[in-house]
Design an enzyme around this catalytic site. Structure first.
Site, PDB file in Angstrom:
ATOM      1  N   ASP A   1     -24.828 129.987  36.897  1.00  5.49           N
ATOM      2  CA  ASP A   1     -25.993 128.809  37.062  1.00  5.49           C
ATOM      3  C   ASP A   1     -26.710 128.839  38.377  1.00  5.49           C
ATOM      4  O   ASP A   1     -27.843 129.060  38.300  1.00  5.49           O
ATOM      5  CB  ASP A   1     -25.029 127.826  37.042  1.00  5.49           C
ATOM      6  N   LYS A   2     -25.933 128.706  39.563  1.00  5.40           N
ATOM      7  CA  LYS A   2     -26.843 128.448  40.900  1.00  5.40           C
ATOM      8  C   LYS A   2     -27.195 129.581  41.496  1.00  5.40           C
ATOM      9  O   LYS A   2     -27.908 129.865  42.315  1.00  5.40           O
ATOM     10  CB  LYS A   2     -26.034 127.399  41.871  1.00  5.40           C
TER      11      LYS A   2
ATOM     12  N   GLU B   1     -22.579 118.066  37.403  1.00  5.50           N
ATOM     13  CA  GLU B   1     -22.671 118.094  35.799  1.00  5.50           C
ATOM     14  C   GLU B   1     -21.791 117.197  35.092  1.00  5.50           C
ATOM     15  O   GLU B   1     -20.820 117.197  35.499  1.00  5.50           O
ATOM     16  CB  GLU B   1     -22.769 119.433  35.536  1.00  5.50           C
TER      17      GLU B   1
ATOM     18  N   SER C   1     -24.844 119.596  31.956  1.00  6.01           N
ATOM     19  CA  SER C   1     -24.820 121.110  31.873  1.00  6.01           C
ATOM     20  C   SER C   1     -25.744 121.295  30.855  1.00  6.01           C
ATOM     21  O   SER C   1     -26.291 120.546  29.941  1.00  6.01           O
ATOM     22  CB  SER C   1     -23.379 121.227  31.302  1.00  6.01           C
TER      23      SER C   1
END
Length: 578
Positions: A139-140, A468, A494
């Site tokens: 994700d990040k 999230e 999410s």
């Protein structure tokens, strides 16, 4: 492979008047100590004479999307060596959102994006790397690495670890999404505890970023659309040999980018971001792209406003629905990233969008060629997965930015994962001051049909870290209540969330935003058709509440999160650190 023979002049790799940056640490009598330190690690004089290529690897033994990145790195390094460079690998951190979900750890996830970008900047500048190969997957980490590439602006290429294959559960393809929905499904009597135990054994069959169009895969696909990853970067499954070949090609390609001095800001232009947003709309990507794309654009020096998402959505049809989007009406099956890959991948999507003039074909990419050249021979191989322009899932794109008196700076919803029956929703606010209280109420069924569950003080500053809310949305979905309630928050959802879930409400509660003024029972109207969300009370009442409002005490008062909360911007600006 580039021809390097003509570029060697007295041991210095040159292009016109430009020379290799790493010469500042390895040439001249005054650099004897630096050469000695390199030799201490086994580097030869021949290797030191070559360009030094930093390999930023986010491998760890914590994240399933990263557990195999050591193999990807070895393939990249092989490619670099084949093309005449010397690879030097270093590591960055990476948080697994799935493991951090639903507890204090999720406060750290988004905040690590800045740490990743900063750490790569530090390593690249301190060691004078000539170019970078960036190896993220989840994700990040993907946006953090792209932010670093744009900021440092030396030749760079991204090669991701690739998506996980879908698992199989009782004859159907599944992913971690079904496991997140498991507790709600058990409580609703839709699964037994034994069923859930069986599901968790098979829904995540191996390495890779979780198999749906969640945030990790959304960002990997957009990296390709942006021009910073080779064709296939977003969709080739993690276990496939093709992923290893792609990594070797990336290692070779970085030497060509270095030779031609093609840098990230030559690629990440306004036209490239427009391409990425068009692909975002066509794929129905995660709402988190509305955080990351503006942050990357900021680092690249490109003006980017959230309104660009709505502008793109209005003219870009939604052509692909991947889990957690809409299931097939006849089979009740979801498509996964491997299906998109087999159907032609991102090049096929971009080729189809180009038929409507929605893609800037002249944009440069890390192939050294334009988008138009890259997709010239692309084709849709399965029209059930990638729909034609004449047969879209929706006439408009998968994401929408909402405005109104409840979100004057904007809020984000994944329209493609919302049932059309609830695109207009009116209900009464049920206000919770944090995610944990909201989740407890959901699991205890302390909500009624028509409620708008409000979760506030979870924004970038107030959270801090903008957690999230997948635990909350998955509980509602698992209970089969997706059409009964709405969830809205100044935090985020999410990429695996589905249903009427609206996040990134800006300004956030901790900054005095309207969401912080809501009370239980306030009537709220959501209209996705008109892109609005409003609380239906008078301006006079809102102003009276605003005057009485007091800023909440910071939840975290020391350490990294406290520093992050003091400097992070609004979600409307991408939650960048200013």
């Amino acid at each position: 492979m580039p021809d390097l023979s003509s570029l060697w002049v007295r041991g210095i790799f040159v292009r016109g008047n430009w020379k290799v940056r790493s010469d500042v640490i390895k040439t001249g009598l005054e650099r004897a100590a630096a050469r000695a330190l390199l030799k201490a690690m086994g580097y030869t004089s021949e290797e030191m004479r070559r360009p030094l290529i930093g390999i930023a690897n986010s491998w760890n033994e914590v994240v399933p999307g990263h557990i195999h990145l050591n193999r990807i790195a070895e393939a990249v390094k092989a490619g670099v060596r084949m093309a005449g460079g010397t690879p030097m690998e270093f590591c960055t951190i990476g948080v697994c959102d799935g493991l951090a979900m639903g507890h204090e750890g999720m406060r750290y996830s988004l905040a690590t994006r800045e740490l990743i970008a900063d750490s790569i900047e530090c390593m690249a500048k301190a060691h004078a790397f000539d170019a970078l190969v960036l190896i993220p997957n989840c994700d990040k980490i993907v946006p953090g690495m792209l932010m670093a590439a744009a900021r440092i602006n030396i030749p760079a290429i991204v090669v991701s670890g690739g998506p996980m294959l879908a698992g199989r559960f009782r004859g159907k393809n599944v992913s971690v999404q079904q496991a997140f929905q498991g507790k709600g499904a058990v409580m609703a009597g839709r699964l037994t505890e034994d069923d859930l135990a069986e599901l968790e054994d098979c829904c995540c069959p191996g390495c890779g970023s979780c198999a749906g169009m969640f945030t990790a895969n959304s960002m990997n696909c957009l990296t390709e659309a942006l021009g910073m990853g080779l064709p296939g970067n977003g969709t080739i499954p993690a276990p496939y040999a093709a992923r290893i070949r792609l990594a070797k090609q990336a290692g070779m390609k970085i030497m060509e980018l270095l030779e031609k001095n093609i840098r990230p800001r030559d690629i990440m232009t306004a036209e490239a971001f427009a391409n990425a947003v068009a692909v975002d709309m066509a794929l129905g990507c995660s709402t988190n792209t509305a955080l990351h794309v503006p942050a990357i654009a900021h680092e690249a020096g490109v003006d980017f406003d959230l309104s660009m998402f709505n502008e793109a959505s209005a003219k870009t049809p939604h052509l692909v629905t991947i889990s957690p989007g809409v299931a097939h009406p006849e089979t009740d099956e979801y498509h996964h990233i491997q299906d998109l890959d087999e159907a032609g991948g991102i090049p096929a999507v971009m080729k189809e969008l180009s038929r409507k003039g929605l893609i800037h074909l002249s944009a440069l990419t890390v192939t050294g060629k334009t988008v138009g050249e890259n997709i010239a021979n692309a084709e849709i191989k399965n029209e059930d997965v990638i729909h034609r322009l004449e047969n879209p899932y929706h006439e408009t794109g998968g994401l929408a930015i909402l405005h109104g008196n409840l979100c004057p700076e904007g809020a984000v919803v994944k329209e493609s994962a919302v049932d059309p029956d609830v695109w207009i929703f009116e209900g009464k606010a049920r206000v919770f001051e944090c995610e944990d209280d909201a989740v407890a109420a959901i699991f205890e069924r302390r909500f009624e049909k028509g409620d708008v569950i409000v979760v506030r003080n979870e924004g970038p500053r107030g959270g801090p870290g903008m957690r999230e809310m997948l635990t909350a949305t998955a509980a509602v979905s698992g209970m089969g209540a997706e059409k009964d309630v709405a969830l809205i928050t100044d935090g985020r959802f999410s990429g695996a969330s589905r249903g009427l879930c609206i996040g990134h409400i800006s300004p956030e509660s901790a900054s005095g935003g309207p969401i912080g003024l809501l009370k239980d029972g306030d009537p709220i109207r959501i209209d996705l058709h008109s892109k609005r969300m409003d609380v239906l009370i008078s301006d006079e009442e809102m102003e009276a509440r605003r005057k009485a409002w007091k800023a909440p005490e910071p939840r975290v008062k020391e350490g990294y999160l406290a520093r992050y909360a003091r400097s992070v911007s609004s979600a409307a600006k991408g939650a960048i650190v200013e």
